[in-house]
Design an enzyme around this catalytic site. Structure first.
Site, PDB file in Angstrom:
ATOM      1  N   HIS A 278      -2.700  -1.942  -9.297  1.00  0.00           N
ATOM      2  CA  HIS A 278      -2.919  -3.138  -8.474  1.00  0.00           C
ATOM      3  C   HIS A 278      -1.773  -3.290  -7.467  1.00  0.00           C
ATOM      4  CE1 HIS A 278      -3.866  -7.513  -7.790  1.00  0.00           C
ATOM      5  NE2 HIS A 278      -2.562  -7.518  -7.537  1.00  0.00           N
ATOM      6  N   GLU A 279      -0.530  -3.172  -7.955  1.00  0.00           N
ATOM      7  CA  GLU A 279       0.625  -3.340  -7.074  1.00  0.00           C
ATOM      8  C   GLU A 279       0.711  -2.210  -6.046  1.00  0.00           C
ATOM      9  OE1 GLU A 279       2.158  -6.064  -7.038  1.00  0.00           O
ATOM     10  OE2 GLU A 279       1.301  -6.842  -8.908  1.00  0.00           O
ATOM     11  N   HIS A 282      -1.095  -2.796  -2.737  1.00  0.00           N
ATOM     12  CA  HIS A 282      -0.403  -3.579  -1.708  1.00  0.00           C
ATOM     13  C   HIS A 282       0.411  -2.671  -0.788  1.00  0.00           C
ATOM     14  CE1 HIS A 282      -1.704  -7.286  -3.446  1.00  0.00           C
ATOM     15  NE2 HIS A 282      -1.023  -7.146  -4.561  1.00  0.00           N
ATOM     16  N   GLU A 358      -5.501  -9.756  -2.842  1.00  0.00           N
ATOM     17  CA  GLU A 358      -5.379  -9.558  -4.294  1.00  0.00           C
ATOM     18  C   GLU A 358      -6.700  -9.072  -4.891  1.00  0.00           C
ATOM     19  OE1 GLU A 358      -2.650  -9.596  -5.870  1.00  0.00           O
ATOM     20  OE2 GLU A 358      -1.365 -10.485  -4.339  1.00  0.00           O
TER      21      GLU A 358
END
Length: 422
Positions: A278-279, A282, A358
């Site tokens: 997930h990170e 970004h 997100e």
């Protein structure tokens, strides 16, 4: 007239507070839509009865404190002006030094000190609430230390911004907002570069991930995503909180992926890999740079609106506010009040953009890890550790949530699971 403005402001604040108390405790409901009841997104399936009750209690009080805190800041700045304290700060500064830069520094320290004292009770209530519900594990001395670090970091930042702002105001009465914005661009980028290596370590200790086997798995995944990462960092948060978190911070060579030690202690390796994926999204999709660009665009609009509103306010209520000229340092509380109002008003838009990013990061992570069971488990544990509401009231979501709700996040993962099972 000044007294009337003060009375109306207090009355408006009380009515505002009563509205949100009624909204959060009596009107809004967090019951799940029928189609989600009994699914893995239903908190009744992974929280016990006591945890469900505590989650609702804690969230309602925490949300009320949020909605009360920001307008209280507006009230504080207004009263600093109406009571002539801003004028007094300037007088004290001028009597303490003949140098202009020192006068500004003294003015800012007085304003910062009064703001710290005024907001301390609400901050302490928030801290006590977290302790009461076992979210925070932080001792009072440790919390107080963080509060004082906040004070001096904010003061140091103001000491850079305020002299330049009022110098620009004096140089150009009509274009100061534009020149101030142009100067803010390198400052914003510099602060983003500085954040992970100078500011964050003031609060916590950061070090490379101790679990080298897990770090190898994370770096292998990063390599597949073409991310030039050499380290994953962990931070000691267990002495401050029971909550869990992971995030990306910094830009360029100072960009870091950071894991809280509470996350490392309570999630399995596969669950952590989902969070790391997930990170990584970004970084891959350059969300940090889009965030900076969006911030700079909004700050341009905000500074222009502040310029127009300040001139209008001083022209109409300058006598009551004890401000004769916008370019006088006495107008600083008015500047900060307007900026705070505009930030609050723009938060639904910025939160919406953040929730979109997100949501993309969640989809990227599940497509990379292809492990919905552990992904759902990680979100359920995050919910439990922070006593978060799975389905918060609409106004709470609009003004507070920069991530999708847990209902939305887990439901998306369940859809992925069903699709790939079929």
């Amino acid at each position: 007239m000044a007294r009337k403005i003060g009375v109306y402001a207090v009355l408006a604040y009380v009515l505002y507070g009563l509205f949100f108390y009624w909204y959060l405790f009596y009107f809004a409901h967090t019951k799940l839509p029928f189609e989600y009841q009994g699914t893995q997104a239903d908190p009744a399936t992974f929280l016990n009865g006591r945890e469900l009750m505590l989650s609702e209690e804690y969230s309602k009080i925490k949300n009320l404190l949020f909605f009360l805190s920001t307008p209280f800041e507006w009230l504080f700045y207004l009263f600093i002006l109406l009571f002539g304290l801003s004028k007094a700060f300037k007088r004290w500064a001028e009597s303490s030094s003949k140098y202009k830069i020192l006068q500004i520094a003294i003015y800012v320290i007085w304003l910062s000190f009064f703001a710290f004292i005024a907001t301390f009770p609400l901050n302490y209530i928030s801290y006590s609430l977290s302790k009461m519900y076992h979210i925070s594990t932080q001792t009072f001395p440790s919390w107080m230390k963080d509060e004082l670090i906040d004070f001096w970091v904010n003061y140091g930042t103001m000491l850079i911004i305020v002299p330049i702002l009022y110098w620009v105001m004096k140089k150009s009465k009509k274009r100061w907002w534009l020149y101030a914005w142009l100067l803010s661009i390198p400052f914003t980028i510099f602060m983003m570069f500085l954040q992970p290596v100078v500011i964050d370590p003031l609060y916590n200790d950061f070090y490379p991930l101790k679990n080298k086997e897990l770090e190898t798995k994370i770096l292998t995944m990063a390599n597949k995503a073409h991310i030039p990462a050499n380290h994953v960092y962990e931070v000691n948060m267990a002495e401050k909180t029971n909550a869990m978190n992971a995030y990306v911070t910094g830009i360029g060579s100072n960009a870091r992926i950071v894991l809280w030690d509470t996350t490392l202690d309570r999630l399995s390796d596969n669950q952590i890999l989902f969070i790391m994926a997930h990170e990584m999204c970004h970084y891959v999709e350059k969300h940090i740079y889009f965030g900076i660009a969006g911030y700079l665009l909004l700050s341009l609009i905000g500074l222009y609106l502040t310029y127009r509103i300040m001139n209008w306010a001083v022209k109409r209520w300058g006598r009551e506010l004890k401000i004769s000229d916008v370019r006088d340092i006495r107008s600083l509380p008015l500047f900060l009040l307007i900026i705070s109002v505009l930030l609050f008003a723009s938060s639904p838009l910025t939160n919406l953009a953040s929730r979109y990013e997100e949501s993309r990061a969640d989809r990227y992570a599940i497509n990379m890890t292809k492990d919905p069971t552990d992904a759902i488990g990680s979100f359920q544990k995050l919910t439990r550790s922070g006593l978060s509401q799975v389905n918060p009231p609409l106004l709470v979501k609009i003004f507070r949530y920069d991530h999708p709700t847990m209902l939305e996040r887990i439901a998306m993962l369940e859809e992925y699971e069903v699709k790939h099972r079929n």
